[in-house]
Scaffold this motif. Structure first.
Motif, PDB file in Angstrom:
ATOM      1  N   ASP A   1       0.750  -1.507  -0.054  1.00 48.63           N
ATOM      2  CA  ASP A   1       0.044   0.132  -0.080  1.00 48.63           C
ATOM      3  C   ASP A   1       0.876   1.483  -0.185  1.00 48.63           C
ATOM      4  O   ASP A   1       0.616   2.119   0.185  1.00 48.63           O
ATOM      5  CB  ASP A   1      -0.820   0.353   1.244  1.00 48.63           C
ATOM      6  N   VAL A   2       2.301   1.276  -0.312  1.00 46.06           N
ATOM      7  CA  VAL A   2       2.879   1.663  -0.804  1.00 46.06           C
ATOM      8  C   VAL A   2       3.305   3.025   0.641  1.00 46.06           C
ATOM      9  O   VAL A   2       3.315   4.071   1.091  1.00 46.06           O
ATOM     10  CB  VAL A   2       2.522   3.373  -1.864  1.00 46.06           C
ATOM     11  N   ASP A   3       3.584   2.195   0.947  1.00 47.31           N
ATOM     12  CA  ASP A   3       4.566   2.411   2.441  1.00 47.31           C
ATOM     13  C   ASP A   3       5.381   2.591   2.081  1.00 47.31           C
ATOM     14  O   ASP A   3       6.806   1.648   2.444  1.00 47.31           O
ATOM     15  CB  ASP A   3       4.372   1.581   3.390  1.00 47.31           C
ATOM     16  N   TYR A   4       6.006   3.641   1.798  1.00 51.94           N
ATOM     17  CA  TYR A   4       7.542   4.193   0.828  1.00 51.94           C
ATOM     18  C   TYR A   4       8.549   3.850   2.350  1.00 51.94           C
ATOM     19  O   TYR A   4      10.243   3.714   2.376  1.00 51.94           O
ATOM     20  CB  TYR A   4       7.467   5.029   0.476  1.00 51.94           C
ATOM     21  N   ASN A   5       8.261   3.595   3.496  1.00 51.51           N
ATOM     22  CA  ASN A   5       9.347   4.066   4.549  1.00 51.51           C
ATOM     23  C   ASN A   5       9.625   2.252   5.138  1.00 51.51           C
ATOM     24  O   ASN A   5      10.793   2.700   6.057  1.00 51.51           O
ATOM     25  CB  ASN A   5       8.574   4.796   5.831  1.00 51.51           C
ATOM     26  N   ASN A   6       8.752   1.515   4.380  1.00 53.55           N
ATOM     27  CA  ASN A   6       9.156   0.060   4.454  1.00 53.55           C
ATOM     28  C   ASN A   6       9.199  -0.439   3.187  1.00 53.55           C
ATOM     29  O   ASN A   6       8.393  -1.221   2.920  1.00 53.55           O
ATOM     30  CB  ASN A   6       8.129  -0.351   5.273  1.00 53.55           C
ATOM     31  N   ARG A   7       9.431  -0.066   2.309  1.00 48.55           N
ATOM     32  CA  ARG A   7       9.385  -0.255   1.141  1.00 48.55           C
ATOM     33  C   ARG A   7      10.342  -1.461   0.636  1.00 48.55           C
ATOM     34  O   ARG A   7      10.460  -2.700   0.056  1.00 48.55           O
ATOM     35  CB  ARG A   7      10.090   0.679  -0.309  1.00 48.55           C
ATOM     36  N   ILE A   8      11.575  -1.497   1.750  1.00 50.90           N
ATOM     37  CA  ILE A   8      12.197  -3.023   2.108  1.00 50.90           C
ATOM     38  C   ILE A   8      12.458  -3.411   3.143  1.00 50.90           C
ATOM     39  O   ILE A   8      13.224  -2.461   4.103  1.00 50.90           O
ATOM     40  CB  ILE A   8      14.305  -2.662   1.405  1.00 50.90           C
TER      41      ILE A   8
ATOM     42  N   SER B   1      12.372   9.795  -5.541  1.00 50.68           N
ATOM     43  CA  SER B   1      12.923   7.739  -4.964  1.00 50.68           C
ATOM     44  C   SER B   1      11.746   7.107  -5.229  1.00 50.68           C
ATOM     45  O   SER B   1      12.867   5.627  -4.974  1.00 50.68           O
ATOM     46  CB  SER B   1      13.679   8.238  -3.666  1.00 50.68           C
ATOM     47  N   LEU B   2      10.903   7.220  -5.909  1.00 53.14           N
ATOM     48  CA  LEU B   2       9.978   5.985  -5.707  1.00 53.14           C
ATOM     49  C   LEU B   2      10.596   5.932  -7.261  1.00 53.14           C
ATOM     50  O   LEU B   2       9.236   5.691  -8.416  1.00 53.14           O
ATOM     51  CB  LEU B   2       8.249   6.354  -5.468  1.00 53.14           C
ATOM     52  N   ASP B   3      11.090   5.078  -6.942  1.00 53.24           N
ATOM     53  CA  ASP B   3      11.851   4.334  -9.088  1.00 53.24           C
ATOM     54  C   ASP B   3      12.254   2.577  -8.664  1.00 53.24           C
ATOM     55  O   ASP B   3      13.839   3.289  -7.518  1.00 53.24           O
ATOM     56  CB  ASP B   3      12.756   5.303  -9.376  1.00 53.24           C
ATOM     57  N   ARG B   4      12.504   2.573  -9.379  1.00 52.53           N
ATOM     58  CA  ARG B   4      13.128   0.862  -9.898  1.00 52.53           C
ATOM     59  C   ARG B   4      15.078   1.428 -10.287  1.00 52.53           C
ATOM     60  O   ARG B   4      15.039   0.175  -9.308  1.00 52.53           O
ATOM     61  CB  ARG B   4      12.401   0.217 -10.956  1.00 52.53           C
ATOM     62  N   ALA B   5      15.345   2.509  -9.979  1.00 50.19           N
ATOM     63  CA  ALA B   5      16.433   2.673 -10.004  1.00 50.19           C
ATOM     64  C   ALA B   5      17.222   2.829  -8.710  1.00 50.19           C
ATOM     65  O   ALA B   5      18.353   2.605  -8.692  1.00 50.19           O
ATOM     66  CB  ALA B   5      17.262   3.971 -11.349  1.00 50.19           C
ATOM     67  N   TYR B   6      16.640   3.079  -7.747  1.00 50.09           N
ATOM     68  CA  TYR B   6      17.064   2.457  -6.358  1.00 50.09           C
ATOM     69  C   TYR B   6      16.481   1.614  -5.950  1.00 50.09           C
ATOM     70  O   TYR B   6      17.326   1.652  -4.457  1.00 50.09           O
ATOM     71  CB  TYR B   6      16.373   3.501  -5.859  1.00 50.09           C
ATOM     72  N   LEU B   7      16.185   0.550  -6.102  1.00 50.97           N
ATOM     73  CA  LEU B   7      15.804  -0.769  -6.067  1.00 50.97           C
ATOM     74  C   LEU B   7      17.414  -1.256  -4.940  1.00 50.97           C
ATOM     75  O   LEU B   7      17.168  -1.513  -3.795  1.00 50.97           O
ATOM     76  CB  LEU B   7      15.268  -1.120  -6.946  1.00 50.97           C
ATOM     77  N   ALA B   8      18.665  -1.614  -5.551  1.00 52.41           N
ATOM     78  CA  ALA B   8      19.263  -2.398  -4.917  1.00 52.41           C
ATOM     79  C   ALA B   8      20.336  -1.404  -3.976  1.00 52.41           C
ATOM     80  O   ALA B   8      20.703  -1.664  -3.103  1.00 52.41           O
ATOM     81  CB  ALA B   8      20.366  -2.909  -6.519  1.00 52.41           C
ATOM     82  N   SER B   9      20.428   0.241  -4.439  1.00 54.72           N
ATOM     83  CA  SER B   9      21.003   0.753  -3.623  1.00 54.72           C
ATOM     84  C   SER B   9      19.640   1.033  -2.498  1.00 54.72           C
ATOM     85  O   SER B   9      20.739   0.778  -0.749  1.00 54.72           O
ATOM     86  CB  SER B   9      20.314   2.370  -4.003  1.00 54.72           C
ATOM     87  N   ASP B  10      18.834   0.930  -1.568  1.00 55.73           N
ATOM     88  CA  ASP B  10      17.897   0.901  -0.563  1.00 55.73           C
ATOM     89  C   ASP B  10      18.116  -0.565  -0.290  1.00 55.73           C
ATOM     90  O   ASP B  10      18.116  -0.238   1.049  1.00 55.73           O
ATOM     91  CB  ASP B  10      16.705   0.888  -1.237  1.00 55.73           C
ATOM     92  N   ILE B  11      18.501  -1.308  -0.620  1.00 55.58           N
ATOM     93  CA  ILE B  11      18.245  -3.127  -0.150  1.00 55.58           C
ATOM     94  C   ILE B  11      19.718  -3.025   0.804  1.00 55.58           C
ATOM     95  O   ILE B  11      19.954  -3.310   1.507  1.00 55.58           O
ATOM     96  CB  ILE B  11      18.762  -4.470  -1.265  1.00 55.58           C
ATOM     97  N   VAL B  12      21.021  -2.059   0.326  1.00 57.54           N
ATOM     98  CA  VAL B  12      22.247  -2.026   0.738  1.00 57.54           C
ATOM     99  C   VAL B  12      22.000  -1.047   2.076  1.00 57.54           C
ATOM    100  O   VAL B  12      22.403  -1.200   2.975  1.00 57.54           O
ATOM    101  CB  VAL B  12      22.979  -1.219  -0.783  1.00 57.54           C
ATOM    102  N   SER B  13      21.369  -0.176   1.724  1.00 54.98           N
ATOM    103  CA  SER B  13      20.489   0.971   3.456  1.00 54.98           C
ATOM    104  C   SER B  13      19.820   0.319   3.897  1.00 54.98           C
ATOM    105  O   SER B  13      20.311   0.632   5.094  1.00 54.98           O
ATOM    106  CB  SER B  13      19.871   1.665   2.767  1.00 54.98           C
ATOM    107  N   SER B  14      19.379  -1.131   3.806  1.00 49.11           N
ATOM    108  CA  SER B  14      18.732  -2.177   4.589  1.00 49.11           C
ATOM    109  C   SER B  14      20.150  -2.982   5.235  1.00 49.11           C
ATOM    110  O   SER B  14      19.725  -3.901   6.190  1.00 49.11           O
ATOM    111  CB  SER B  14      17.690  -2.705   4.490  1.00 49.11           C
ATOM    112  N   PHE B  15      20.567  -3.163   4.732  1.00 46.15           N
ATOM    113  CA  PHE B  15      22.096  -4.018   4.877  1.00 46.15           C
ATOM    114  C   PHE B  15      22.963  -3.216   5.856  1.00 46.15           C
ATOM    115  O   PHE B  15      23.323  -4.413   6.546  1.00 46.15           O
ATOM    116  CB  PHE B  15      22.395  -4.668   2.941  1.00 46.15           C
TER     117      PHE B  15
END
Length: 318
Positions: free
Chosen positions: A125-132, A164-178
């Motif tokens: 439901d577009v909860d961008y704070n918890n996208r990953i 920031s809600l673009d697929r280009a940032y997907l891997a970068s967001d994962i690293v932020s979580s990691f």
């Protein structure tokens, strides 16, 4: 003669950096990886009330609520449209798979003890704070947070969030979580320690996403990154003059570290600046440290901020 000596040293440094990068790339390419990616979003989109028990048994952790709640969700027009929009944007996940395979091979190279998670794509439901959401062996990706900044679902969001809600940032967001797993929280509450904490996260992206552009790592546009580069010296001078470095004031977080439309110096140039400039400066401090010191990535991440700063010999670009 001095110019010739300097030029020779510069060439040597560049060749060493290239050779070192080539060596890592060659080693990473040899790493075996069995990356499991499950498209739960597509499975749920295709499910029916009759097939719900089977879905529940496969993914018990997704179904704490009664069946009636999930049946209502299946039949809700907004949820149906959301799943369709995600399906249209991510009809294929092959490009993302290739990028994530490279990412987790680099994770295995630098952090061999870390498990490779099972990746499950969902909608939230577009909860961008918890996208990953990254647990030890499970990585959830909310694909409805990556439909592109101009998507109608993001029309009510401020631009600095929507971009920031673009697929280009997907891997970068994962690293932020990691990074939350491998970068220790600061030992003190100073602004310098907080800057360097985020600088370590960004440097982690340098290593785990070696082919990514700096704009993607920090979430800036090209213009915003160029502004930060051009104004690095006055930004640093402002932090020094205002005695921010060793301040423990929490109000510095929204001004210079948190996601925001711009940084808040209290000057006329504020509206021209990108947000999170404290993170950008922390990144440059960490990069300066690694240019002047030969240590392993894990040692860097564990190093106290004050020691790192003193050994970095950081000098902002003029």
């Amino acid at each position: 003669m001095k110019k010739l000596i300097f030029s020779g040293l510069l060439v040597s440094v560049l060749l060493f950096s290239c050779n070192d990068g080539d060596k890592v790339a060659a080693e990473v390419a040899k790493i075996p990886l069995d990356l499991k990616i499950t498209r739960f979003d597509r499975e749920f989109a295709a499910a029916t009330p009759e097939s719900l028990p089977e879905l529940r048994s496969t993914y018990p952790y997704f179904f704490p609520a009664p069946d009636s709640v999930w049946i209502a969700k299946m039949q809700d027009s907004l949820q149906i449209e959301l799943l369709q929009q995600v399906g249209n944007t991510f009809n294929s996940f092959e490009d993302e798979r290739a990028a994530l395979e490279q990412l987790f091979k680099h994770v295995k190279y630098y952090f061999p003890e870390q498990p490779t998670p099972h990746i499950i794509t969902v909608t939230n439901d577009v909860d961008y704070n918890n996208r990953i959401i990254l647990a030890d062996t499970l990585l959830l990706i909310g694909l409805d947070n990556y439909l592109g900044p101009a998507h109608k679902y993001y029309g009510g969001f401020q631009r600095y969030i929507a971009k920031s809600l673009d697929r280009a940032y997907l891997a970068s967001d994962i690293v932020s979580s990691f990074a939350k797993k491998v970068v220790p929280r600061p030992r003190d509450r100073t602004f310098l320690a907080r800057m360097i904490y985020f600088g370590k996260e960004l440097y982690l992206k340098d290593k785990l996403l070696p082919n990514a552009d700096d704009t993607v790592k920090i979430g800036y546009t090209e213009e915003e990154l160029n502004w930060a580069i051009a104004n690095e010296e006055p930004i640093w001078r402002n932090f020094i003059e205002q005695e921010h470095l060793y301040s423990t004031e929490n109000g510095l977080n929204p001004r210079f570290l948190d996601q925001a439309p711009f940084s808040k110096f209290g000057l006329e140039l504020d509206n021209e600046s990108p947000g999170r400039l404290g993170r950008y400066i922390g990144w440059q401090i960490v990069r300066a440290f690694m240019e002047n010191n030969d240590i392993e990535l894990k040692q860097l991440l564990a190093m106290p901020a004050e020691e790192l700063f003193k050994k970095s010999n950081y000098k902002p670009r003029n």
